[in-house]
Design a protein around this motif. Structure first.
Motif, mmCIF file in Angstrom:
data_model
loop_
_atom_site.group_PDB
_atom_site.id
_atom_site.type_symbol
_atom_site.label_atom_id
_atom_site.label_comp_id
_atom_site.label_asym_id
_atom_site.label_seq_id
_atom_site.Cartn_x
_atom_site.Cartn_y
_atom_site.Cartn_z
ATOM 1 N N VAL A 1 -49.219 47.377 20.700
ATOM 2 C CA VAL A 1 -49.273 46.219 19.103
ATOM 3 C C VAL A 1 -49.102 48.294 18.179
ATOM 4 O O VAL A 1 -48.005 47.954 17.411
ATOM 5 C CB VAL A 1 -50.661 45.966 19.012
ATOM 6 C CG1 VAL A 1 -50.703 45.462 17.634
ATOM 7 C CG2 VAL A 1 -50.478 45.056 20.168
ATOM 8 N N THR A 2 -49.954 48.870 18.457
ATOM 9 C CA THR A 2 -49.685 50.211 17.576
ATOM 10 C C THR A 2 -48.525 51.439 17.465
ATOM 11 O O THR A 2 -48.182 52.428 16.599
ATOM 12 C CB THR A 2 -51.703 50.664 17.334
ATOM 13 O OG1 THR A 2 -51.712 51.343 18.747
ATOM 14 C CG2 THR A 2 -52.365 50.148 17.280
ATOM 15 N N LYS A 3 -47.763 50.905 18.631
ATOM 16 C CA LYS A 3 -47.145 52.356 19.230
ATOM 17 C C LYS A 3 -47.655 53.265 19.295
ATOM 18 O O LYS A 3 -46.924 54.418 18.634
ATOM 19 C CB LYS A 3 -46.292 52.006 18.437
ATOM 20 C CG LYS A 3 -45.270 50.677 18.198
ATOM 21 C CD LYS A 3 -44.546 50.303 19.672
ATOM 22 C CE LYS A 3 -43.877 48.919 19.614
ATOM 23 N NZ LYS A 3 -43.523 49.025 20.749
ATOM 24 N N ASN A 4 -48.714 53.582 19.459
ATOM 25 C CA ASN A 4 -49.543 54.838 19.294
ATOM 26 C C ASN A 4 -49.131 55.674 20.752
ATOM 27 O O ASN A 4 -48.576 55.165 21.640
ATOM 28 C CB ASN A 4 -51.221 55.038 19.080
ATOM 29 C CG ASN A 4 -51.664 54.940 17.775
ATOM 30 O OD1 ASN A 4 -51.150 54.728 16.686
ATOM 31 N ND2 ASN A 4 -52.632 54.361 17.557
ATOM 32 N N THR A 5 -48.318 56.729 20.289
ATOM 33 C CA THR A 5 -48.731 57.822 21.371
ATOM 34 C C THR A 5 -49.849 58.287 21.602
ATOM 35 O O THR A 5 -50.842 58.676 21.508
ATOM 36 C CB THR A 5 -47.357 59.157 21.830
ATOM 37 O OG1 THR A 5 -47.786 59.808 20.148
ATOM 38 C CG2 THR A 5 -46.329 58.025 20.698
ATOM 39 N N LEU A 6 -49.748 59.398 23.268
ATOM 40 C CA LEU A 6 -50.768 60.106 23.848
ATOM 41 C C LEU A 6 -51.386 60.712 22.343
ATOM 42 O O LEU A 6 -52.215 61.434 22.310
ATOM 43 C CB LEU A 6 -50.419 60.894 25.167
ATOM 44 C CG LEU A 6 -51.640 61.699 25.731
ATOM 45 C CD1 LEU A 6 -53.198 61.132 25.934
ATOM 46 C CD2 LEU A 6 -51.067 62.388 27.041
ATOM 47 N N LEU A 7 -50.479 61.224 21.834
ATOM 48 C CA LEU A 7 -50.161 62.351 20.710
ATOM 49 C C LEU A 7 -51.198 62.174 19.495
ATOM 50 O O LEU A 7 -51.847 62.033 18.542
ATOM 51 C CB LEU A 7 -49.162 63.535 20.409
ATOM 52 C CG LEU A 7 -49.206 64.153 19.836
ATOM 53 C CD1 LEU A 7 -50.088 65.302 20.628
ATOM 54 C CD2 LEU A 7 -48.012 65.602 18.987
ATOM 55 N N LYS B 1 -42.825 58.385 14.822
ATOM 56 C CA LYS B 1 -44.095 57.798 14.083
ATOM 57 C C LYS B 1 -44.102 56.352 14.304
ATOM 58 O O LYS B 1 -43.659 55.679 15.592
ATOM 59 C CB LYS B 1 -43.609 57.155 12.820
ATOM 60 C CG LYS B 1 -43.057 57.894 12.036
ATOM 61 C CD LYS B 1 -42.468 57.637 10.720
ATOM 62 C CE LYS B 1 -41.804 58.463 9.326
ATOM 63 N NZ LYS B 1 -41.780 58.616 8.900
ATOM 64 N N ASN B 2 -45.808 56.260 14.692
ATOM 65 C CA ASN B 2 -46.183 54.818 14.295
ATOM 66 C C ASN B 2 -46.168 52.954 13.921
ATOM 67 O O ASN B 2 -45.089 53.732 12.897
ATOM 68 C CB ASN B 2 -47.982 54.914 15.252
ATOM 69 C CG ASN B 2 -48.566 55.070 14.069
ATOM 70 O OD1 ASN B 2 -48.316 54.649 12.771
ATOM 71 N ND2 ASN B 2 -49.892 54.975 13.771
ATOM 72 N N SER B 3 -46.772 52.274 14.475
ATOM 73 C CA SER B 3 -46.347 50.763 13.847
ATOM 74 C C SER B 3 -47.169 51.361 12.144
ATOM 75 O O SER B 3 -46.453 50.543 11.109
ATOM 76 C CB SER B 3 -47.290 50.085 14.434
ATOM 77 O OG SER B 3 -48.541 49.334 14.451
#
Length: 558
Positions: A318-324, A368-370
């Motif tokens: 959902v958030t498109k957050n990577t490990l970083l 970039k995330n969402s």
């Protein structure tokens, strides 16, 4: 007067007899309960004060002679409630852990007297289980073998109570005298879980060997025993401990979240495919470990070779957050404070961010995330308050230490021109210059001046630092460590100079006075070391040892 049953010494090894005969549990006080609560009535108030109170005091103090006189004079007093909570004399003596008193008291009691309960429904054996005194429990069980199955407060049997308090020896003893077949399924599961929580794993494993259904049975919180193990770091040592359990996937992330690396390694060795598993947000176990700042688990990723690159590329759905992105956010309060001081906490956070930055795909660094945020911007904004706290902590520490260093420099500088014993007026040289202690004075005074001056310069550099993010990585911790070290050296040298002066000018006939003064002066130096040694080692570890934080030193998976 009842005699104790002279039964043979029980086998103290844990024998979980789940296949034993079924008996009903005495949940309620029998209608033939011989307990006497008449002393608690208002009509017998005077008698209560003259009999029950002295008996209570004797039981608490272990004074058997005083108690025996009261018991002999008042028939049936051993069955009477002597407190407002209906405790009998046996309850009080057991709670006070007076073994000899209990042994003598049992000779005055009948078998059924041991089943008397207080108002909270606890027998004296429940008190013994809570106290952990196995010898007292053994005497009571020898006299009445039914006691281990009599439930106490909240329906807990004595074995459950002993496990709750973590009394291993008591648990092992009561296990060998408890008929597990008489327990309900709920009681058995709760008992199994509380034994695991108490870290008494050999007993838990023997229970499992007798009834493997316990491996998948759930408690009121819908958890199995393996869920409890997954949240307990450093408790599992052999793969065979897991063979009884099933469905390991759902336990993977509990272990990663709590930092239970030993459990996790055994789990992955048994089920290698687990390294590919993701949770509901599409996060691997390494994502969860990084989010909770468990470097011991995260370092396993370095053993995976090319697989590491694939797992590091996972994004949250959902958030498109990577490990970083995950390590760019602040961790929970308890994980942040595993190191002391805001500055060192900031340094640890930078180490995490740089370590993850090295293993994620290069394209993810600017990804970039969402919400349209880059990980670096998220880190800077999210850690801005921590950076400010670190700056304030570092400046406050440097200011305080620099003040002390300045005072030392002032004192030792003046001492160099007012040497002990004075100067020869004709030639201008010190009168005591040929004395051994004079040379020690000059040397220590010079060391104190140089080290205190060095400390001032170092702490001044801390105060004038830019306090950029990278400054917290090595520069600031190194300066603080060197500043504290030089300050400590200056204090030691100043004390030595002071002691040398005393040896030069003090009358040796009063040696004990001299020794006392030197001892008091030495306390100053050692108190500084004692109060600041932890900070110094934390700073040393953060500045230099932390560079090895994200390197796998041994192969855990193979």
């Amino acid at each position: 007067m009842a005699e104790s049953n002279n039964q043979p010494q029980p086998d103290l090894s844990v024998t979980v007899d789940i296949s034993g005969s079924s008996t009903s549990l005495p949940n309620q006080v029998s209608t033939s309960d011989p307990r006497d609560i008449s002393y608690l009535s208002d009509e017998r108030r005077t008698e209560y004060l003259n009999v029950c109170v002295p008996l209570y005091q004797a039981s608490m103090n272990g004074d058997w002679e005083k108690a025996r006189l009261i018991i002999d004079q008042h028939e049936g007093i051993v069955r009477a409630a002597i407190t407002r909570n209906w405790e009998t004399t046996l309850h009080i003596a057991v709670a006070a852990k007076h073994t000899k008193f209990v042994k003598n008291l049992l000779t005055k009691m009948e078998r059924d007297d041991l089943e008397l309960r207080n108002q909270s429904n606890n027998t004296a054996l429940c008190f013994a289980a809570a106290s952990g005194i196995k010898e007292i429990a053994k005497m009571m069980v020898d006299m009445n073998p039914d006691l281990p199955l009599i439930q106490g407060n909240e329906g807990l049997i004595p074995l459950h109570t002993a496990a709750m308090f973590g009394h291993r020896d008591m648990v092992m003893y009561l296990c060998s005298h408890t008929n597990f077949k008489s327990l309900s399924e709920v009681q058995l599961v709760d008992l199994f879980h509380v034994i695991i929580s108490a870290d008494i794993y050999d007993v838990a494993l023997r229970m499992l060997e007798s009834d493997k259904v316990l491996a998948t049975s759930r408690n009121r919180a819908l958890e199995t025993g393996l869920h409890l193990l997954a949240r307990k770091p450093s408790v599992i040592g052999h793969r065979k401990h897991l063979n009884i359990f099933q469905r390991p996937t759902r336990l993977l992330f509990d272990a990663a979240s709590s930092g239970n690396v030993e459990f996790l390694v055994i789990l992955i060795r048994s089920y290698p495919d687990l390294i590919w598993k993701v949770d509901g947000k599409n996060r691997s176990l390494f994502h969860v470990a990084a989010l909770n700042r468990h470097e011991s688990i995260f370092n396993i990723i370095y053993e995976l070779g090319a697989i590491k690159d694939l797992i590091a590329s996972y994004r949250e759905k959902v958030t498109k957050n990577t490990l970083l992105h995950l390590v760019a956010s602040l961790p929970s309060h308890d994980r942040l404070h595993i190191v002391s001081g805001a500055a060192l906490q900031m340094q640890r956070e930078i180490l995490w961010f740089k370590a993850v930055k090295k293993i994620v795909p290069r394209s993810y660094i600017k990804s970039k995330n969402s919400e349209g945020k880059v990980a670096q911007d998220l880190f800077t904004n999210g850690h801005n308050d921590l950076r400010k706290e670190g700056e304030k902590w570092m400046k406050d520490t440097a200011t305080s230490c620099m003040l002390v260093a300045t005072l030392i420099a002032t004192v030792v500088f003046a001492a160099a021109f007012t040497v002990p014993g004075g100067n020869n007026e004709e030639i201008g040289l010190p009168i005591l210059q040929n004395r051994k202690w004079f040379n020690i004075f000059i040397l220590s005074d010079a060391v104190a001046l140089c080290s205190s001056s060095t400390s001032i310069v170092i702490f001044l550099s801390i105060l004038t630092s830019r306090y950029a993010e990278d400054d917290f990585l090595v520069s600031l911790p190194s300066r603080l460590m060197l500043g504290l070290l030089s300050l400590f050296v200056s204090i030691i040298a100043m004390v030595i100079a002071f002691c040398a002066t005393l040896f030069l000018i003090y009358d040796r006939r009063f040696a004990w006075n001299l020794a006392l003064i030197i001892s008091l002066a030495s306390i100053t130096a050692f108190s500084f070391a004692l109060l600041h040694v932890q900070l110094w080692f934390d700073t040393l570890r953060s500045a230099y040892w932390s560079k090895f934080l994200f390197q796998h030193h041994k192969h855990r998976l193979h």
